[in-house]
Design an enzyme around this catalytic site. Sequence first.
Site, PDB file in Angstrom:
ATOM      1  N   ASP A 216       0.996  -1.325   0.066  1.00 40.53           N
ATOM      2  CA  ASP A 216       0.215  -0.050  -0.015  1.00 40.53           C
ATOM      3  C   ASP A 216       0.764   1.101   0.031  1.00 40.53           C
ATOM      4  O   ASP A 216       2.053   1.115   0.083  1.00 40.53           O
ATOM      5  CB  ASP A 216      -0.878   0.073   1.274  1.00 40.53           C
ATOM      6  N   ASP A 218       0.455   3.690   2.423  1.00 46.65           N
ATOM      7  CA  ASP A 218       0.111   4.191   3.498  1.00 46.65           C
ATOM      8  C   ASP A 218      -1.241   5.012   3.472  1.00 46.65           C
ATOM      9  O   ASP A 218      -2.199   4.881   3.063  1.00 46.65           O
ATOM     10  CB  ASP A 218       1.388   4.752   4.012  1.00 46.65           C
TER      11      ASP A 218
HETATM   12  N1  LIG Z   1       1.105   1.283   5.857  1.00 44.74           N
HETATM   13  C1  LIG Z   1       1.627   0.706   6.598  1.00 44.74           C
HETATM   14  N2  LIG Z   1       2.053   1.085   7.796  1.00 44.74           N
HETATM   15  C2  LIG Z   1       2.456   0.348   8.779  1.00 44.74           C
HETATM   16  N3  LIG Z   1       2.721  -1.063   8.676  1.00 44.74           N
HETATM   17  C3  LIG Z   1       2.360  -1.560   7.269  1.00 44.74           C
HETATM   18  N4  LIG Z   1       2.416  -2.726   6.872  1.00 44.74           N
HETATM   19  C4  LIG Z   1       2.076  -2.484   5.535  1.00 44.74           C
HETATM   20  N5  LIG Z   1       1.725  -1.474   5.255  1.00 44.74           N
HETATM   21  C5  LIG Z   1       1.793  -0.798   6.364  1.00 44.74           C
END
Ligand SMILES: Nc1ncnc2[nH]cnc12
Length: 297
Positions: A216, A218
């Site tokens: 992703d 975030d």
């Molecule tokens: N955006 C994110 N923030 C923290 N840990 C994660 N693991 C996978 N995506 C994450």
Amino acid sequence: MSDPRRYEAEVGIIGGSGIYELDALTDVRRVRVSTPYGDPSGELVLGELSGTRVAFVPRHGARHHILPSRIPARANIHALKSLGVRQILGISAVGSLREDYAPGDLVVPDQIVDRTRADRGATFFDQDVVVHVAFAEPYCGRLRQLLIEAAGRATMATVHDSGTYCCMEGPQFSTRAESEMHRRLGFDLIGMTAVPEAKLAREAELCYAALCLVTDYDCWFDGHEDVTAQAVVDVMRRNSEAAKATLTTLLAKKSVDPECACQNVLASSINTPLEGLPDRAVERYALLLGKYLPASA
Ligand SMILES: Nc1ncnc2[nH]cnc12
Ligand SMILES: CSC[C@H]1O[C@H](OP(=O)(O)O)[C@H](O)[C@@H]1O
């Protein structure tokens, strides 16, 4: 339950979100291992992958019931070492903090920034003996190269050969302001588990590298959904074959090097004279300091 000592392993694999088993393992045995640091995340699964004896443990437990702050990282790594493991490959889901590291890409990070806050048990040496290991390069450079090559050969995914992993405490994901701050600070990846795993692998004199799957963006990137736990696991499940293919390719060749500098790092890291240690310390550190303890200890 089987006797773990009968199934020595060479390579440890720590699975992350979405990777709770390694279905390609053959000759599988499950073992319970207890350690001076408590119980690992669950049973360890011993088996063979590409002709290499491996021991696998999912860091959040097989049912993903252990939150990042409470992962028994000391027990996981001590248990792997007690089975004979000389190197560990950690698999992780990560958020990306830069546009060119896209969901579905693989990253082999080369740096870590520790922004954890809880006492996660970040050292094995918490009484009687003081140890300061070098950590300028938190991952084993030799193992990283093998991982980068294997990922390039085994998958069609884009593989990034470096990146700074920012380890936050969680379990909540970042606010948008935090995500933007992490980007301004120059971090590339965000996750919750690299610390203390990498620190403890170094203290245990094990080569350690991580294979990160970007799941992703975030919550900083306009036009992309903010991260959710469900999305992370869904993307991991879709892409876990890339991680597994990388491991299969990596382990087809001999990857353990007992002469690697990681395997002798304590030789220059122990401040406390090891003569005259109390019995409790000799017992607690037998596996980790055994080769450095005077014969009389
Ligand atoms: N955006 C994110 N923030 C923290 N840990 C994660 N693991 C996978 N995506 C994450
Ligand atoms: C399930 S989303 C957040 C969770 O995923 C990552 O875990 P891992 O490194 O074990 O794959 C992240 O660090 C969080 O623990």
